[in-house]
Design a protein around this motif. Structure first.
Motif, mmCIF file in Angstrom:
data_model
loop_
_atom_site.group_PDB
_atom_site.id
_atom_site.type_symbol
_atom_site.label_atom_id
_atom_site.label_comp_id
_atom_site.label_asym_id
_atom_site.label_seq_id
_atom_site.Cartn_x
_atom_site.Cartn_y
_atom_site.Cartn_z
ATOM 1 N N ALA A 84 0.864 -1.197 0.000
ATOM 2 C CA ALA A 84 0.000 0.000 0.000
ATOM 3 C C ALA A 84 0.891 1.235 0.000
ATOM 4 O O ALA A 84 2.021 1.199 0.499
ATOM 5 N N CYS A 85 0.378 2.308 -0.565
ATOM 6 C CA CYS A 85 1.167 3.550 -0.596
ATOM 7 C C CYS A 85 0.219 4.725 -0.789
ATOM 8 O O CYS A 85 -0.962 4.541 -1.042
ATOM 9 N N GLY A 86 0.744 5.922 -0.624
ATOM 10 C CA GLY A 86 -0.075 7.120 -0.847
ATOM 11 C C GLY A 86 -0.863 7.523 0.385
ATOM 12 O O GLY A 86 -0.510 7.184 1.521
ATOM 13 N N ASP A 87 -1.963 8.223 0.138
ATOM 14 C CA ASP A 87 -2.750 8.807 1.222
ATOM 15 C C ASP A 87 -3.392 7.796 2.172
ATOM 16 O O ASP A 87 -3.903 8.176 3.218
ATOM 17 N N CYS A 88 -3.429 6.519 1.787
ATOM 18 C CA CYS A 88 -4.131 5.558 2.645
ATOM 19 C C CYS A 88 -3.203 4.931 3.689
ATOM 20 O O CYS A 88 -3.651 4.166 4.535
ATOM 21 N N ARG A 102 0.197 12.019 7.749
ATOM 22 C CA ARG A 102 0.271 13.320 7.055
ATOM 23 C C ARG A 102 0.109 13.065 5.568
ATOM 24 O O ARG A 102 1.079 12.855 4.851
ATOM 25 N N PRO A 103 -1.127 12.977 5.095
ATOM 26 C CA PRO A 103 -1.334 12.663 3.682
ATOM 27 C C PRO A 103 -0.954 13.835 2.781
ATOM 28 O O PRO A 103 -1.674 14.831 2.710
ATOM 29 N N LEU A 104 0.159 13.735 2.121
ATOM 30 C CA LEU A 104 0.609 14.794 1.217
ATOM 31 C C LEU A 104 1.112 14.202 -0.101
ATOM 32 O O LEU A 104 1.590 13.055 -0.127
ATOM 33 N N GLY A 105 1.023 14.997 -1.150
ATOM 34 C CA GLY A 105 1.434 14.540 -2.481
ATOM 35 C C GLY A 105 2.906 14.159 -2.524
ATOM 36 O O GLY A 105 3.288 13.204 -3.211
ATOM 37 N N SER A 106 3.733 14.924 -1.795
ATOM 38 C CA SER A 106 5.178 14.643 -1.785
ATOM 39 C C SER A 106 5.427 13.220 -1.273
ATOM 40 O O SER A 106 6.180 12.443 -1.878
ATOM 41 N N THR A 107 4.759 12.865 -0.196
ATOM 42 C CA THR A 107 4.947 11.544 0.414
ATOM 43 C C THR A 107 4.254 10.457 -0.406
ATOM 44 O O THR A 107 4.786 9.355 -0.576
ATOM 45 N N ALA A 108 3.063 10.774 -0.936
ATOM 46 C CA ALA A 108 2.316 9.786 -1.728
ATOM 47 C C ALA A 108 3.155 9.350 -2.931
ATOM 48 O O ALA A 108 3.279 8.159 -3.229
ATOM 49 N N ASN A 109 3.754 10.337 -3.585
ATOM 50 C CA ASN A 109 4.564 10.054 -4.770
ATOM 51 C C ASN A 109 5.769 9.190 -4.406
ATOM 52 O O ASN A 109 6.090 8.199 -5.071
HETATM 53 C C1 LIG Z 1 -7.058 20.701 -2.722
HETATM 54 C C2 LIG Z 1 -5.835 19.894 -2.425
HETATM 55 C C3 LIG Z 1 -4.597 20.501 -2.474
HETATM 56 C C4 LIG Z 1 -3.455 19.753 -2.200
HETATM 57 N N1 LIG Z 1 -2.230 20.368 -2.236
HETATM 58 C C5 LIG Z 1 -1.123 19.677 -1.957
HETATM 59 C C6 LIG Z 1 0.146 20.304 -1.993
HETATM 60 O O1 LIG Z 1 0.272 21.499 -2.306
HETATM 61 N N2 LIG Z 1 1.240 19.572 -1.665
HETATM 62 C C7 LIG Z 1 1.139 18.260 -1.325
HETATM 63 O O2 LIG Z 1 2.178 17.627 -1.051
HETATM 64 N N3 LIG Z 1 -0.054 17.623 -1.312
HETATM 65 C C8 LIG Z 1 -1.194 18.297 -1.611
HETATM 66 N N4 LIG Z 1 -2.404 17.671 -1.584
HETATM 67 C C9 LIG Z 1 -2.459 16.250 -1.220
HETATM 68 C C10 LIG Z 1 -2.200 15.378 -2.431
HETATM 69 O O3 LIG Z 1 -3.048 15.734 -3.477
HETATM 70 C C11 LIG Z 1 -2.433 13.919 -2.025
HETATM 71 O O4 LIG Z 1 -1.632 13.608 -0.926
HETATM 72 C C12 LIG Z 1 -2.097 12.973 -3.157
HETATM 73 O O5 LIG Z 1 -2.811 13.262 -4.303
HETATM 74 C C13 LIG Z 1 -2.390 11.533 -2.716
HETATM 75 O O6 LIG Z 1 -2.080 10.670 -3.772
HETATM 76 P P1 LIG Z 1 -2.705 9.206 -3.834
HETATM 77 O O7 LIG Z 1 -2.252 8.638 -5.120
HETATM 78 O O8 LIG Z 1 -2.382 8.473 -2.575
HETATM 79 O O9 LIG Z 1 -4.267 9.416 -3.801
HETATM 80 P P2 LIG Z 1 -5.206 10.182 -4.829
HETATM 81 O O10 LIG Z 1 -4.457 11.215 -5.598
HETATM 82 O O11 LIG Z 1 -6.402 10.595 -4.034
HETATM 83 O O12 LIG Z 1 -5.581 9.063 -5.862
HETATM 84 C C14 LIG Z 1 -6.493 8.037 -5.526
HETATM 85 C C15 LIG Z 1 -7.228 7.683 -6.815
HETATM 86 O O13 LIG Z 1 -8.001 6.524 -6.573
HETATM 87 C C16 LIG Z 1 -9.263 6.680 -7.177
HETATM 88 N N5 LIG Z 1 -10.200 5.791 -6.493
HETATM 89 C C17 LIG Z 1 -10.722 5.898 -5.268
HETATM 90 N N6 LIG Z 1 -11.536 4.859 -4.987
HETATM 91 C C18 LIG Z 1 -11.507 4.048 -6.068
HETATM 92 C C19 LIG Z 1 -12.120 2.815 -6.379
HETATM 93 N N7 LIG Z 1 -12.935 2.192 -5.532
HETATM 94 N N8 LIG Z 1 -11.881 2.274 -7.579
HETATM 95 C C20 LIG Z 1 -11.045 2.878 -8.460
HETATM 96 N N9 LIG Z 1 -10.445 4.056 -8.204
HETATM 97 C C21 LIG Z 1 -10.667 4.631 -7.030
HETATM 98 C C22 LIG Z 1 -9.575 8.149 -7.011
HETATM 99 O O14 LIG Z 1 -10.523 8.560 -7.923
HETATM 100 C C23 LIG Z 1 -8.190 8.754 -7.253
HETATM 101 O O15 LIG Z 1 -7.971 9.020 -8.604
HETATM 102 C C24 LIG Z 1 -3.563 18.399 -1.865
HETATM 103 C C25 LIG Z 1 -4.810 17.796 -1.811
HETATM 104 C C26 LIG Z 1 -5.927 18.536 -2.084
HETATM 105 C C27 LIG Z 1 -7.272 17.846 -2.037
#
Ligand SMILES: Cc1cc2nc3c(=O)[nH]c(=O)nc-3n(C[C@H](O)[C@H](O)[C@H](O)COP(=O)(O)OP(=O)(O)OC[C@H]3O[C@@H](n4cnc5c(N)ncnc54)[C@H](O)[C@@H]3O)c2cc1C
Length: 357
Positions: A84-88, A102-109
């Motif tokens: 598992a990785c990313g925001d979860c 701390r769910p952030l894009g930097s860490t998720a990536n």
């Molecule tokens: C408004 C906003 C601003 C942000 N700004 C920043 C910032 O400046 N700097 C920073 O570091 N972070 C920022 N973040 C946080 C960053 O966007 C997230 O931490 C990052 O996108 C998480 O990546 P992820 O791949 O784990 O999840 P996500 O990007 O949420 O991707 C998960 C994907 O899974 C899909 N999904 C969900 N359930 C299902 C399902 N059942 N079946 C199929 N697909 C599904 C979703 O549609 C989504 O596309 C921001 C977030 C928001 C909301």
């Protein structure tokens, strides 16, 4: 630090209402708990982020203290071959080693790359996070990394807190003031966290601090960094180095700092003390810390004979530098317990505002 943001918002004609609880969202605004209605075109709700772990839990995947999925440094869950990785997922903190979310894009990536590497037979280990964050609000950049003062105290650290206000580069090169609040551990001298606010050069300083904390730097190490200097970019001693110098003085050279909260506690304790405002009389007359007397730096030595060596003395100026100079004079003349107000009168004023709210 939040007061700087509040003031900036007000400067930009934003009406700021603090401690105002929304009761109902209306078609054209919100109704507050105190009965007041605030009209607007759009309502933003900022309630934080919760990990979606229903599917994971149903499959027997363990979650951690925060409720997010627990993974090892390879991003593997408790079930072999399931990653598992990313925001979860739950991460862990570089300073404390404890789990954090701390769910952030930097860490998720980053965690995505780590999971991918390990799934495909490699060995890439996650090294934790500092919870680094940065955002921009109008012209102001607001950044933070590591532990806050509150978090560090709650974790039982004996903290030293410094506030320093320095230009990002010389004013003649368009420099803007940076406010840096830093937290260090008194016992080990290690940096624990930093917060920075300013209109220019915040990101650059933040990333220097992130690097320093990641590698376990002590406050004293910051002064020795060979940071780039030329007038279009910085000042001769970068604000990062000043932070190190102030903390080092406080930790190792008995140049102790006092926050305004600590001053309030001292006042309430009944211990004898004297507060000295080392600024010029004009500034003192305009505004000063309650109970302070004015002895300007330039003729400070002449007044030494009037000051009792046995009581606690607190010095201050506008930003901390002259307060520290006066503190040095006192300590060099055998005054034992001398504190300089962290961040000077400017920081004290911000704090007063915060306390009033
Ligand atoms: C408004 C906003 C601003 C942000 N700004 C920043 C910032 O400046 N700097 C920073 O570091 N972070 C920022 N973040 C946080 C960053 O966007 C997230 O931490 C990052 O996108 C998480 O990546 P992820 O791949 O784990 O999840 P996500 O990007 O949420 O991707 C998960 C994907 O899974 C899909 N999904 C969900 N359930 C299902 C399902 N059942 N079946 C199929 N697909 C599904 C979703 O549609 C989504 O596309 C921001 C977030 C928001 C909301």
């Amino acid at each position: 630090m939040a007061t700087y943001v509040e003031e900036h918002l007000i400067e930009k004609d934003v009406k700021v209402m603090l401690s105002a609880r929304v009761e109902t969202i209306l078609e054209d605004g919100v109704k507050l708990q105190n009965g007041q209605t605030v009209h607007g075109d759009m309502v933003f709700v900022a309630t934080g982020v919760k990990p979606e772990v229903t599917l994971a839990k149903a499959g027997g995947i363990a979650t951690g203290e925060s409720g997010a999925i627990k993974v090892d440094q390879r991003m593997e869950t408790n079930i072999k071959d399931i990653y598992a990785c990313g925001d979860c997922i739950e991460q862990y903190h570089v300073v404390t080693g404890k789990p954090v979310y701390r769910p952030l894009g930097s860490t998720a990536n980053k965690t995505g790359r780590i999971a991918g590497e390990n799934i495909s037979g490699g060995q890439l280990l996650f090294r934790g996070i500092l919870g680094t964050g940065i955002f921009k609000i109008f012209d102001l950049a607001v950044a933070q990394t590591g532990l806050s003062e509150k978090e560090a105290k709650e974790l039982g650290y004996s903290v030293v807190v410094s506030h320093n206000i320095k230009p990002s580069k010389p004013f003649y090169m368009g420099g803007k003031e940076l406010v840096i609040k830093a937290i260090a551990d008194k016992l080990t001298g290690k940096l624990l966290g930093v917060q920075i606010i300013g209109e220019d050069g915040v990101d650059k300083r933040l990333d220097v601090f992130v690097t320093a904390i990641t590698y376990g730097a002590k406050a004293e190490d910051l002064f020795h960094l060979d940071l780039g200097y030329a007038p279009p970019f910085s000042i001769t001693k970068d604000p990062v180095m000043y932070t190190g110098m102030i903390l080092d003085n406080a930790i190792h050279k008995e140049r102790r700092l006092m926050t305004i909260e600590e001053l309030e506690k001292l006042k309430a304790s009944g211990k004898p003390y004297k507060i000295i405002d080392a600024r010029v009389p004009k500034q003192f007359e305009k505004k000063h810390v309650t109970g302070a007397i004015n002895i300007p730096h330039e003729n400070f030595r002449m007044h030494l004979k009037d000051l009792d060596k046995e009581i606690i003395i607190i010095t201050y100026c506008n930003k901390g530098t002259t307060g520290n100079a006066v503190q040095n004079i006192l300590m060099n003349h055998g005054y034992k317990e001398v504190y300089n107000i962290s961040g000077g009168h400017n920081t004290a004023e911000k704090n007063k505002k915060k306390t009033k709210q």
